[in-house]
Design an enzyme around this catalytic site. Structure first.
Site, PDB file in Angstrom:
ATOM      1  N   CYS A  31      79.650  12.090  15.828  1.00  0.00           N
ATOM      2  CA  CYS A  31      78.681  12.142  14.713  1.00  0.00           C
ATOM      3  C   CYS A  31      77.719  13.288  15.011  1.00  0.00           C
ATOM      4  O   CYS A  31      76.523  13.082  15.219  1.00  0.00           O
ATOM      5  CB  CYS A  31      77.924  10.826  14.578  1.00  0.00           C
ATOM      6  SG  CYS A  31      78.958   9.348  14.465  1.00  0.00           S
ATOM      7  N   ALA A  32      78.232  14.502  15.042  1.00  0.00           N
ATOM      8  CA  ALA A  32      77.523  15.623  15.662  1.00  0.00           C
ATOM      9  C   ALA A  32      76.256  16.029  14.931  1.00  0.00           C
ATOM     10  O   ALA A  32      75.275  16.430  15.552  1.00  0.00           O
ATOM     11  CB  ALA A  32      78.455  16.823  15.794  1.00  0.00           C
ATOM     12  N   GLY A  92      73.924  18.902  16.129  1.00  0.00           N
ATOM     13  CA  GLY A  92      74.556  19.275  17.390  1.00  0.00           C
ATOM     14  C   GLY A  92      73.667  19.265  18.608  1.00  0.00           C
ATOM     15  O   GLY A  92      74.057  19.799  19.651  1.00  0.00           O
ATOM     16  N   GLY A  93      72.501  18.655  18.547  1.00  0.00           N
ATOM     17  CA  GLY A  93      71.603  18.662  19.698  1.00  0.00           C
ATOM     18  C   GLY A  93      72.206  18.050  20.948  1.00  0.00           C
ATOM     19  O   GLY A  93      72.052  18.586  22.052  1.00  0.00           O
ATOM     20  N   LYS A  94      72.912  16.952  20.793  1.00  0.00           N
ATOM     21  CA  LYS A  94      73.499  16.288  21.961  1.00  0.00           C
ATOM     22  C   LYS A  94      74.745  17.033  22.438  1.00  0.00           C
ATOM     23  O   LYS A  94      75.011  17.107  23.642  1.00  0.00           O
ATOM     24  CB  LYS A  94      73.781  14.828  21.631  1.00  0.00           C
ATOM     25  CG  LYS A  94      72.489  14.070  21.336  1.00  0.00           C
ATOM     26  CD  LYS A  94      72.744  12.692  20.771  1.00  0.00           C
ATOM     27  CE  LYS A  94      71.414  12.051  20.407  1.00  0.00           C
ATOM     28  NZ  LYS A  94      70.751  12.721  19.248  1.00  0.00           N
ATOM     29  N   ASP A 112      81.857  15.712  12.364  1.00  0.00           N
ATOM     30  CA  ASP A 112      80.968  14.870  11.576  1.00  0.00           C
ATOM     31  C   ASP A 112      81.669  14.524  10.268  1.00  0.00           C
ATOM     32  O   ASP A 112      82.380  15.369   9.699  1.00  0.00           O
ATOM     33  CB  ASP A 112      79.641  15.586  11.295  1.00  0.00           C
ATOM     34  CG  ASP A 112      78.550  14.620  10.871  1.00  0.00           C
ATOM     35  OD1 ASP A 112      77.670  14.325  11.695  1.00  0.00           O
ATOM     36  OD2 ASP A 112      78.578  14.133   9.712  1.00  0.00           O
ATOM     37  N   ASP A 115      76.588   8.967  18.041  1.00  0.00           N
ATOM     38  CA  ASP A 115      75.165   8.893  17.705  1.00  0.00           C
ATOM     39  C   ASP A 115      75.109   8.544  16.221  1.00  0.00           C
ATOM     40  O   ASP A 115      75.064   9.417  15.363  1.00  0.00           O
ATOM     41  CB  ASP A 115      74.499  10.237  17.999  1.00  0.00           C
ATOM     42  CG  ASP A 115      73.012  10.237  17.671  1.00  0.00           C
ATOM     43  OD1 ASP A 115      72.434   9.142  17.553  1.00  0.00           O
ATOM     44  OD2 ASP A 115      72.441  11.327  17.528  1.00  0.00           O
ATOM     45  N   CYS A 158      68.637   5.840  17.124  1.00  0.00           N
ATOM     46  CA  CYS A 158      67.191   6.054  17.286  1.00  0.00           C
ATOM     47  C   CYS A 158      66.480   4.914  16.566  1.00  0.00           C
ATOM     48  O   CYS A 158      65.637   5.132  15.702  1.00  0.00           O
ATOM     49  CB  CYS A 158      66.760   7.422  16.765  1.00  0.00           C
ATOM     50  SG  CYS A 158      67.303   7.820  15.095  1.00  0.00           S
TER      51      CYS A 158
END
Length: 383
Positions: A226-227, A230-232, A247, A285, A338
């Protein structure tokens, strides 16, 4: 702009947000239409709007209503400012208060002082127990600005020095060796050399801690299922992992190629069809209520309904059921939200394990503003 003119702008924006417009989009439209407003004015109006949304129930009680004028009146009273200096009717100031407005308002009740909808407060009180009131109080404040140092490009001290050259102060945090908390100059970040050169990325402390707990390094094949932006994926690529990003809505990954190029990261994007293969780590995520990030997106807590929460729980379960097919035997499935709601976190994982008994719990992290920054949950499951 005078403080009163800024308040007048905030009143108009708050009325539109209360009518259903997303806060961020409404603020952007105001800024584009208000050429007379300098950067300091735009920042001040934004801060006033977001601070008021964080404290909407308590300021509505103090101001006697939920319309923009009442909320800004409540903000004056909340901050100990003289409303007559704002509601003067002079120049671009809001019109003077009527006698009814002057008489309106009262101290908030205990429930209103949490600045949460009642149904959300009830759930979180059950889920968080003794931490509920401290967490609710923390969520009424602004969130710190956090950076992730791209260790493929720079050390933390080198990144700090680069930021300092552009007038940005940042302090290292002992909880994660990639984390810097910005203490001054945050609005200069995107124009800084450290940002342009890929030394840093904006990323909250909590997901940095969660990503650091993933066993991934050179040779590890990672799928970010679930990009989004793309932070992770970037965080794991910086550690040498071979990262594939996908995604369900490919448009969400539109910025990822530019971000990856800036960071010097080689990330494979799957834009057509679904990813295939067996991965050492599959990161999910998932979409969620976002309740852990309401300091940053405070309008979202007033829009969320119980039906919305039930709908997102179904989406999360579906994503988990899809992702299991991509984890190699002995590999790791990482589930992240989150969110502060137990239904999206521990309860979702318990239900998943009932459906997929070949997976077992390895470890979990639950983070709140009391011990990290955003509310965040991560579960690490072994196939």
């Amino acid at each position: 702009m005078t403080p009163a003119a800024r308040a007048a702008a905030a009143i108009e924006i708050l009325d539109d947000i209360r009518a259903g417009q997303p806060a961020e989009a409404r603020l952007i439209r105001w800024a584009r239409a208000s050429r007379y407003a300098g950067s300091g004015d735009r920042a001040a109006v934004r801060d006033l709007v977001f601070d008021t949304l964080r404290r909407l129930r308590s300021r509505a009680a103090l101001g006697g209503g939920e319309d923009g004028r009442s909320l800004i009146l409540g903000a004056c009273r909340d901050e100990g400012a003289d409303p007559a200096l704002i509601f003067s009717g002079e120049g671009h100031a809001p019109p003077p208060l009527t006698p009814a407005e002057q008489a309106a308002g009262r101290p908030p009740t205990a429930a209103e002082a949490t600045d949460l909808p009642d149904w959300i407060a009830d759930r979180l009180q059950t889920d968080l127990g003794a931490e509920f009131l401290p967490v609710a109080a923390a969520m009424r404040e602004r969130a710190p600005v956090w950076l992730r140092v791209n260790q493929a490009r720079a050390s933390r001290e080198d990144a700090r020095a680069g930021l300092a050259r552009d007038g940005i102060d940042a302090e290292p945090d002992p909880r994660c060796d990639t984390a810097l908390r910005v203490t001054a100059g945050a609005r200069r970040l995107q124009g800084s050399g450290a940002f342009r050169d890929g030394l840093i990325e904006l990323q909250d402390l909590s997901p940095q801690i969660a990503c650091a707990s993933i066993a991934a390094g050179p040779g590890t094949r990672v799928l970010d299922y679930c990009a989004g932006g793309g932070g992770k994926a970037l965080a794991l690529a910086a550690r040498g992992a071979t990262v594939t990003a996908w995604d369900a809505a490919p448009a969400r990954m539109a910025d990822l190629p530019v971000r990856a190029a800036r960071a010097g990261a080689d990330i494979e994007l799957v834009r057509n069809g679904r990813p295939r293969g067996d991965f050492d780590v599959v990161l999910t995520d998932v979409p969620c209520s976002g309740s852990g990030t309401w300091r940053r997106t405070p309008d979202a807590k007033w829009r969320l309904t119980a039906d919305d929460l039930q709908a997102v729980l179904a989406v999360q379960a579906q994503i988990l059921d899809e992702a299991v097919t991509l984890v190699r035997p002995g590999g790791t499935l990482v589930y992240m939200t989150c969110s502060l709601f137990r239904a999206e976190n521990d309860a979702q994982i318990a239900s998943f394990l009932d459906r997929h008994p070949r997976f077992s719990r390895h470890s979990a992290r639950t983070l709140t503003p009391l011990d990290a920054s955003d509310g965040f949950f991560a579960e690490y499951l072994i196939c």
